[in-house]
Design a protein around this motif. Sequence first.
Motif, short mmCIF file in Angstrom:
data_model
loop_
_atom_site.label_atom_id
_atom_site.label_comp_id
_atom_site.label_asym_id
_atom_site.label_seq_id
_atom_site.Cartn_x
_atom_site.Cartn_y
_atom_site.Cartn_z
N GLU A 167 10.92 55.39 28.56
CA GLU A 167 10.12 55.25 27.35
C GLU A 167 8.74 54.67 27.68
OE1 GLU A 167 11.44 52.26 24.33
OE2 GLU A 167 12.11 54.08 23.32
N GLN A 168 8.71 53.64 28.52
CA GLN A 168 7.45 53.01 28.91
C GLN A 168 6.62 53.93 29.80
OE1 GLN A 168 9.15 49.53 30.70
NE2 GLN A 168 8.95 48.31 28.85
N TRP A 169 7.28 54.70 30.67
CA TRP A 169 6.55 55.63 31.54
C TRP A 169 5.82 56.68 30.70
CZ3 TRP A 169 4.76 54.71 36.01
CH2 TRP A 169 5.47 54.00 36.97
N LYS A 170 6.45 57.14 29.61
CA LYS A 170 5.79 58.12 28.75
C LYS A 170 4.49 57.55 28.18
CE LYS A 170 9.80 60.78 27.26
NZ LYS A 170 10.65 61.14 26.14
N VAL A 171 4.53 56.29 27.75
CA VAL A 171 3.34 55.64 27.19
C VAL A 171 2.28 55.47 28.27
CG1 VAL A 171 2.49 53.49 26.17
CG2 VAL A 171 4.66 54.46 25.40
N VAL A 172 2.68 55.03 29.47
CA VAL A 172 1.73 54.82 30.57
C VAL A 172 1.06 56.14 30.95
CG1 VAL A 172 1.59 54.26 33.03
CG2 VAL A 172 2.87 52.78 31.49
N ILE A 173 1.84 57.21 31.07
CA ILE A 173 1.30 58.51 31.44
C ILE A 173 0.37 59.05 30.35
CG2 ILE A 173 1.93 60.93 31.85
CD1 ILE A 173 4.42 59.78 33.36
N ALA A 174 0.77 58.89 29.09
CA ALA A 174 -0.07 59.35 27.98
C ALA A 174 -1.39 58.59 27.95
CB ALA A 174 0.67 59.20 26.66
N GLN A 175 -1.34 57.28 28.18
CA GLN A 175 -2.56 56.48 28.18
C GLN A 175 -3.47 56.87 29.34
OE1 GLN A 175 -3.60 54.26 25.79
NE2 GLN A 175 -5.51 54.37 26.92
N GLY A 176 -2.89 57.11 30.51
CA GLY A 176 -3.68 57.54 31.66
C GLY A 176 -4.34 58.89 31.42
N SER A 177 -3.60 59.80 30.81
CA SER A 177 -4.16 61.12 30.49
C SER A 177 -5.29 61.01 29.47
CB SER A 177 -3.07 62.04 29.95
OG SER A 177 -2.10 62.27 30.93
N GLN A 178 -5.09 60.15 28.47
CA GLN A 178 -6.14 59.96 27.46
C GLN A 178 -7.38 59.34 28.08
OE1 GLN A 178 -6.07 61.10 24.25
NE2 GLN A 178 -8.23 60.56 24.33
N ASP A 179 -7.20 58.37 28.97
CA ASP A 179 -8.34 57.75 29.65
C ASP A 179 -9.10 58.78 30.48
OD1 ASP A 179 -7.63 55.34 28.53
OD2 ASP A 179 -6.74 54.52 30.36
N ALA A 180 -8.37 59.65 31.16
CA ALA A 180 -9.02 60.69 31.97
C ALA A 180 -9.80 61.66 31.09
CB ALA A 180 -7.97 61.45 32.79
N ARG A 181 -9.22 62.05 29.95
CA ARG A 181 -9.92 62.94 29.02
C ARG A 181 -11.19 62.28 28.48
NH1 ARG A 181 -4.68 64.46 27.67
NH2 ARG A 181 -4.50 62.90 26.05
N ASP A 182 -11.07 60.99 28.11
CA ASP A 182 -12.22 60.26 27.58
C ASP A 182 -13.34 60.16 28.62
OD1 ASP A 182 -10.83 59.93 25.23
OD2 ASP A 182 -10.29 57.84 25.63
N THR A 183 -12.97 59.90 29.87
CA THR A 183 -13.96 59.80 30.94
C THR A 183 -14.63 61.14 31.18
OG1 THR A 183 -12.69 58.03 31.99
CG2 THR A 183 -14.29 59.18 33.36
N ALA A 184 -13.84 62.21 31.25
CA ALA A 184 -14.41 63.54 31.47
C ALA A 184 -15.33 63.93 30.32
CB ALA A 184 -13.29 64.57 31.63
N GLU A 185 -14.93 63.61 29.11
CA GLU A 185 -15.75 63.93 27.94
C GLU A 185 -17.04 63.12 27.96
OE1 GLU A 185 -15.25 63.03 23.31
OE2 GLU A 185 -13.67 64.33 24.13
N ALA A 186 -16.96 61.85 28.32
CA ALA A 186 -18.16 61.01 28.38
C ALA A 186 -19.12 61.50 29.46
CB ALA A 186 -17.78 59.56 28.63
N MET A 187 -18.57 61.93 30.58
CA MET A 187 -19.43 62.42 31.67
C MET A 187 -20.12 63.73 31.30
SD MET A 187 -19.31 60.03 33.78
CE MET A 187 -20.01 60.66 35.28
N THR A 188 -19.41 64.63 30.64
CA THR A 188 -20.02 65.91 30.26
C THR A 188 -21.02 65.70 29.12
OG1 THR A 188 -18.17 66.43 28.80
CG2 THR A 188 -18.11 67.34 31.03
N ALA A 189 -20.72 64.80 28.20
CA ALA A 189 -21.63 64.53 27.10
C ALA A 189 -22.90 63.87 27.63
CB ALA A 189 -20.97 63.64 26.06
N LYS A 190 -22.78 62.98 28.59
CA LYS A 190 -23.92 62.30 29.15
C LYS A 190 -24.79 63.30 29.92
CE LYS A 190 -25.16 58.19 31.73
NZ LYS A 190 -24.68 57.03 32.46
N GLY A 191 -24.16 64.23 30.60
CA GLY A 191 -24.90 65.23 31.37
C GLY A 191 -25.69 66.16 30.48
N LEU A 192 -25.17 66.47 29.30
CA LEU A 192 -25.86 67.38 28.38
C LEU A 192 -27.03 66.70 27.68
CD1 LEU A 192 -22.82 69.18 26.74
CD2 LEU A 192 -24.38 70.09 28.45
N ASN A 193 -26.93 65.38 27.47
CA ASN A 193 -27.95 64.68 26.72
C ASN A 193 -29.06 64.10 27.60
OD1 ASN A 193 -26.66 65.17 24.32
ND2 ASN A 193 -25.43 63.30 24.43
#
Length: 111
Positions: A82-108
């Motif tokens: 149960e805890q591993w699911k939360v840890v993996i989901a949080q890691g995936s969300q952090d990676a998505r947020d970072t990738a989105e921030a990097m692409t948004a910063k590059g466009l602006n």
Amino acid sequence: MTRYLPVLMAAALFAAPGAAAADPAAAVDRAPPSKTPSLMTPTEIKAYNEGLPQTHPYYIKCRKTLEIGSLVKKNRVCHTNEQWKVVIAQGSQDARDTAEAMTAKGLNSSN
């Protein structure tokens, strides 16, 4: 004799799920571990996991991660499924947020 081997293996595979299905019903009543799994000893984890199927939400799994800056030292990280699911989901969300921030910063950028 070699003709019967695949038939016997198939019969064993079909019989195995029925036997495994009876065990999870008995293990459903298990309470979550009272101690943080990473602080438990391997013996305590083995005793806690006794009788639990590996897919049970409270089954404890451990992973070893390399310590940054060391070629030898490893850290043991243990969580329930149960805890591993939360840890993996949080890691995936952090990676998505970072990738989105990097692409948004590059466009602006005005360079």
